[in-house]
Design an enzyme around this catalytic site. Structure first.
Site, PDB file in Angstrom:
ATOM      1  N   LYS A 137      19.989  83.524  37.633  1.00 41.92           N
ATOM      2  CA  LYS A 137      20.841  84.719  37.652  1.00 41.92           C
ATOM      3  C   LYS A 137      20.014  85.955  37.970  1.00 41.92           C
ATOM      4  O   LYS A 137      20.488  86.866  38.634  1.00 41.92           O
ATOM      5  CB  LYS A 137      21.534  84.882  36.297  1.00 41.92           C
ATOM      6  CG  LYS A 137      22.692  83.935  36.100  1.00 41.92           C
ATOM      7  CD  LYS A 137      23.339  84.130  34.734  1.00 41.92           C
ATOM      8  CE  LYS A 137      22.737  83.213  33.710  1.00 41.92           C
ATOM      9  NZ  LYS A 137      22.551  83.719  32.404  1.00 41.92           N
ATOM     10  N   ARG A 186      17.987  70.111  34.921  1.00 45.56           N
ATOM     11  CA  ARG A 186      18.621  71.275  35.496  1.00 45.56           C
ATOM     12  C   ARG A 186      19.010  70.967  36.949  1.00 45.56           C
ATOM     13  O   ARG A 186      18.309  70.232  37.621  1.00 45.56           O
ATOM     14  CB  ARG A 186      17.529  72.336  35.472  1.00 45.56           C
ATOM     15  CG  ARG A 186      17.908  73.698  35.671  1.00 45.56           C
ATOM     16  CD  ARG A 186      16.682  74.593  35.582  1.00 45.56           C
ATOM     17  NE  ARG A 186      17.200  75.927  35.700  1.00 45.56           N
ATOM     18  CZ  ARG A 186      17.711  76.597  34.688  1.00 45.56           C
ATOM     19  NH1 ARG A 186      17.672  76.100  33.467  1.00 45.56           N
ATOM     20  NH2 ARG A 186      18.235  77.777  34.871  1.00 45.56           N
ATOM     21  N   GLU A 210      24.071  83.123  28.779  1.00 42.56           N
ATOM     22  CA  GLU A 210      23.732  84.500  28.499  1.00 42.56           C
ATOM     23  C   GLU A 210      24.500  85.362  29.502  1.00 42.56           C
ATOM     24  O   GLU A 210      24.433  85.095  30.715  1.00 42.56           O
ATOM     25  CB  GLU A 210      22.223  84.722  28.663  1.00 42.56           C
ATOM     26  CG  GLU A 210      21.856  86.126  28.271  1.00 42.56           C
ATOM     27  CD  GLU A 210      20.384  86.466  28.498  1.00 42.56           C
ATOM     28  OE1 GLU A 210      19.591  85.569  28.830  1.00 42.56           O
ATOM     29  OE2 GLU A 210      20.074  87.660  28.337  1.00 42.56           O
TER      30      GLU A 210
END
Ligand code: ATP
Ligand code: MG
Length: 565
Positions: free
Chosen positions: A278, A268, A38
Site C-alpha cells: 500500500k 503472501r 491497516e
C-alpha cells in the site's frame, strides 16, 4: 453472509487440515477468523487472497469472520481507507460478522500493558532508538540489557502513566516486553510494545499519545474477539513467539477470555510486473503516476473493478493461486487468463473498430442496407441470441487490417486480396485512396455476391475474417487500452517504483462501435471481436460520449508498445 455454500469455498490446504484436526474433522464447531487490514491505503489483490481465505473458512466451517481495522498508526491512517475496505469487501461478496477497530480497544490494551508491568514482564526503556538497536545485538552477538531494564514495577507504572499523559516527546521512552535478550529469534529480544506518537488519530483524536505496536496489539485484538485461527503472512513467522508469549501472560486476565488464539502463516501473494504494498501504491497515486487508487492499471480492487473485472474473477483467481506455506510469484498472465475465463460466457460478442479507416463497397448502391444476422455468442458458449446489423456501402474497418505492402503471413486485406467481413460477404480490395502524404483515407473494395455463408464461386477463398461497423449507424466511442503498469518483472526491486513504470501502459483510441449496444445496461461487458473484453468506464462514459475500458485482451500475446490492440 452473502454467498450460498454449496461446496467448500476454500480448497483443502494446510490451514484447512489444521482446522479439521482442531475440530475433529467436523464441518462445524467454532472457527473464528478475522481480516485485519491497516487502513493506510486501498485494498489490493493481495488482500483479496487473505479475504477469500479468512471469510471463505468462516463460511465453510459455519464460523465467523470479523473485519478488523488494525488502526494503531495515527500518522498514516484515515477514514477514507476504512471506507475503501468496507466497499471492496462488499463488492467481493463477503459480509463481516462484525466490524471492529483496534482503536476501540486502546483502553483495554493500556490496562493489559499495566498488567504486564505488574507481572514484571514489561519495562519502560529510555535509551533511544539507536542505542536500543545496538543493544539488541546481531545474529552473532547476543543482546545486552538496557540500563533501564531493571526499573521497579512502581517506577515503570509511573513512567508508563506519564507516557500516556503526554509528559514526554515522541521517542523519549518506549514500553518493552522483558523476554529474552539471548534468544536467536530477534523478535524475542525485548520487543517494543508501546511508543509515544503525538499525532491525531482519525478515530480517537487526541485522546492518546501512546500507541501499541503490532506485536502487542495483534494478539490482544485476537483474544478480545475470540479469534481461533489468526492467519497472517509468512513474514510474521518469527513474531509468533511474541504472540504466544503475550497470549500466555494475558489470557484470562484484564477481562480477556481464556481461550487461546493461534497464529498460522501462509504465503503472501506477489505477482510479476506488480507492486503490492500500500505504501508503494500510495506513492504512485501521490506522485500522479496513475490517475488515482482506482486507476484501471492498479492492482487495487477498486482499480480492477473500474477496469471491468468481476468479483467472481477475483475470487476464482484467489482459488487458483491457493494457499501455500512457501512464497512464490504468480504470473500476471494467470490473472488475465482467469478474467478471460470469467467473461467468456458473460460477455456477448459485438464489433467495434478502434483505429478506423473507411471501406467503400463500390458495387453496392449508396442507399443499400443489407441486414445481416450476427450471433452474440460463439458456438462453444451455451447461450443464445443475435442482432441484425445493417451492412451499408460504407463501413469502418481497422486501419491495420489493410496493408498495401503486407508482411509475410498477413491474413487480412491487401490490394487484389480477399477477406470475409465478419458475418457478411467476402470482399476483394480494388484500390486505396490516399492523401498527399500517402496516408490511406479510403479503401475501395467489391462485394462478391452470393458469399453470405458460402465461399466464392470461383474457389478463391478469403485470406481472413475482419470485423467492421457500418459508417451510417456507428456510434463514436473512445477506447482506453490498458497494459501492465510496470515494464520490469520485479518492480519491487527498484527503490522508486516510478522508475520501473511501463511508459505505454495506457493508450487511448477514438473509433466506433456497432449500434446494437444502444440502450444496454451501463455495466454491460462485451467481447469486441478480435480485440478483447471491454466495458463502459463507470466514471467517465456517458450515453452521448461512450468510453470503453479494455478489461483484458483476447489472448496472452504480450508485446510492449501502445499498439497492442
Ligand atoms: P501492505 O504492505 O500492502 O500495506 P500489509 O501486509 O501491511 O500490506 P494489511 O493491509 O495491514 O497488510 O493487512 C491486511 C491483511 O491482508 C493481513 O492479514 C495481511 O496478511 C493480508 N495481506 C496483505 N497483503 C497481502 C498479500 N500480498 N498476500 C496475501 N495477504 C496479504
Ligand atoms: Mg502494513
Amino acid at each position: 453472509m452473502v454467498l450460498a455454500v454449496t461446496a467448500r469455498l476454500v480448497r483443502p490446504n494446510f490451514i484447512t487440515e489444521i482446522i479439521d484436526r482442531d475440530l475433529g474433522g467436523e464441518l462445524s464447531g467454532v472457527v473464528r477468523t478475522r481480516f485485519p487490514p491497516e487502513p493506510n491505503g486501498y485494498p489490493h489483490i493481495g488482500h483479496a487472497k487473505s479475504i477469500c481465505l479468512n471469510f471463505g473458512l468462516a463460511l465453510d466451517y459455519r464460523g465467523e469472520c470479523n473485519l478488523r481495522f488494525d488502526d494503531t498508526n495515527p500518522e498514516t491512517e484515515s477514514q477514507e481507507y476504512v471506507e475503501a475496505f468496507l466497499r471492496d469487501l462488499d463488492w467481493l461478496g463477503f459480509a463481516p460478522s462484525r466490524v471492529r477497530f483496534a482503536s476501540d480497544y486502546f483502553d483495554q490494551m493500556y490496562l493489559c500493558a499495566a498488567e504486564l508491568i505488574r507481572q514484571g514482564a514489561a519495562y519502560v526503556d529510555s535509551v533511544g532508538e539507536e542505542e536500543m538497536r545496538r543493544l539488541r545485538g546481531t545474529v552473532t552477538v547476543l543482546g545486552s540489557p538496557s540500563p533501564f531494564r531493571d526499573r521497579s514495577v512502581a517506577e515503570n507504572l509511573a513512567l508508563f502513566a506519564d507516557m500516556a499523559a503526554g509528559r514526554f516527546g515522541d521517542g523519549e521512552h518506549v514500553l518493552r516486553a522483558k523476554i529474552d535478550l539471548g534468544s536467536p529469534n530477534f523478535k524475542l529480544r525485548d520487543p517494543v510494545l508501546y511508543r509515544i506518537v503525538h499525532a491525531t488519530h482519525y478515530r480517537t483524536g487526541d485522546r492518546w499519545c501512546i500507541y501499541p505496536m503490532y506485536d502487542f496489539a495483534h494478539p490482544l485484538e485476537d483474544l478480545i474477539e475470540g479469534v481461533t485461527h489468526s492467519l497472517c503472512t509468512l513474514e510474521f513467522e518469527n513474531n509468533r513467539a511474541v504472540y504466544d508469549w503475550l497470549v500466555e501472560r494475558l489470557r484470562g486476565r484484564c477481562g480477556l477470555p481464556e481461550r487461546r488464539p493461534r497464529q498460522y502463516e501462509f504465503a503472501r501473494l506477489s505477482m510479476d510486473y506488480t507492486v503490492m504494498s500500500k505504501r508503494k501504491l500510495l506513492r504512485l497515486v501521490q506522485e500522479g503516476e496513475v490517475q488515482g487508487w482506482d486507476d484501471p492499471r492498479m492492482p487495487t480492487l477498486s482499480g480492477l473493478r473500474r477496469r471491468g473485472v468481476r468479483p467472481e474473477a477475483v475470487r476464482s483467481f484467489a482459488d487458483r493461486v491457493g494457499v501455500d506455506r512457501a512464497n512464490s510469484r504468480v504470473e500476471l498472465s494467470l490473472l488475465d487468463a482467469v478474467i478471460r475465463d470469467d467473461l467468456n460466457a458473460e460477455a456477448p460478442r459485438v464489433m467495434a473498430v478502434l483505429r478506423p479507416v473507411k471501406l467503400v463497397l463500390s458495387n453496392l448502391p449508396a442507399s443499400s442496407e443489407v441486414p445481416v444476422q450476427a450471433p452474440y455468442w460463439p458456438r462453444d458458449v451455451p447461450r443464445q441470441g443475435s442482432r441484425t446489423l445493417p451492412l451499408g456501402r460504407e463501413l469502418w474497418i481497422e486501419a491495420d487490417d489493410f496493408s498495401e505492402d503486407p508482411p509475410k503471413g498477413f491474413r487480412r486485406l491487401r490490394l487484389g486480396g480477399r477477406v470475409r467481413l465478419r458475418y457478411a460477404y467476402v470482399i476483394e480490395a480494388e484500390r486505396a485512396v490516399k492523401d498527399a502524404s500517402g496516408r490511406v483515407l479510403e479503401i475501395h473494395a467489391r462485394v462478391l455476391p452470393e458469399t453470405l455463408g458460402s465461399d466464392p464461386a470461383d474457389g478463391v477463398r478469403p485470406q481472413g475474417v475482419i470485423h467492421w461497423v457500418p459508417v451510417r449507424e456507428a456510434l463514436p466511442a473512445e477506447f482506453r487500452l490498458y497494459d501492465r503498469l510496470f515494464a520490469v518483472p520485479d518492480p519491487d526491486a527498484a527503490d522508486d517504483p516510478a522508475t520501473a513504470l511501463n511508459p505505454s501502459s495506457r493508450a487511448v483510441a477514438q473509433g466506433y462501435i456497432e449500434p446494437s449496444v444502444q440502450g444496454d445496461a451501463p455495466d454491460q461487458r462485451y467481447q469486441f471481436e478480435r480485440l478483447g473484453y471491454f466495458w463502459p468506464d463507470p466514471e467517465d462514459s456517458r450515453p452521448d460520449r461512450r468510453i470503453y475500458n479494455r478489461i483484458v485482451p483476447l489472448k496472452d500475446s504480450y508485446r510492449p508498445g501502445p499498439g497492442r490492440i
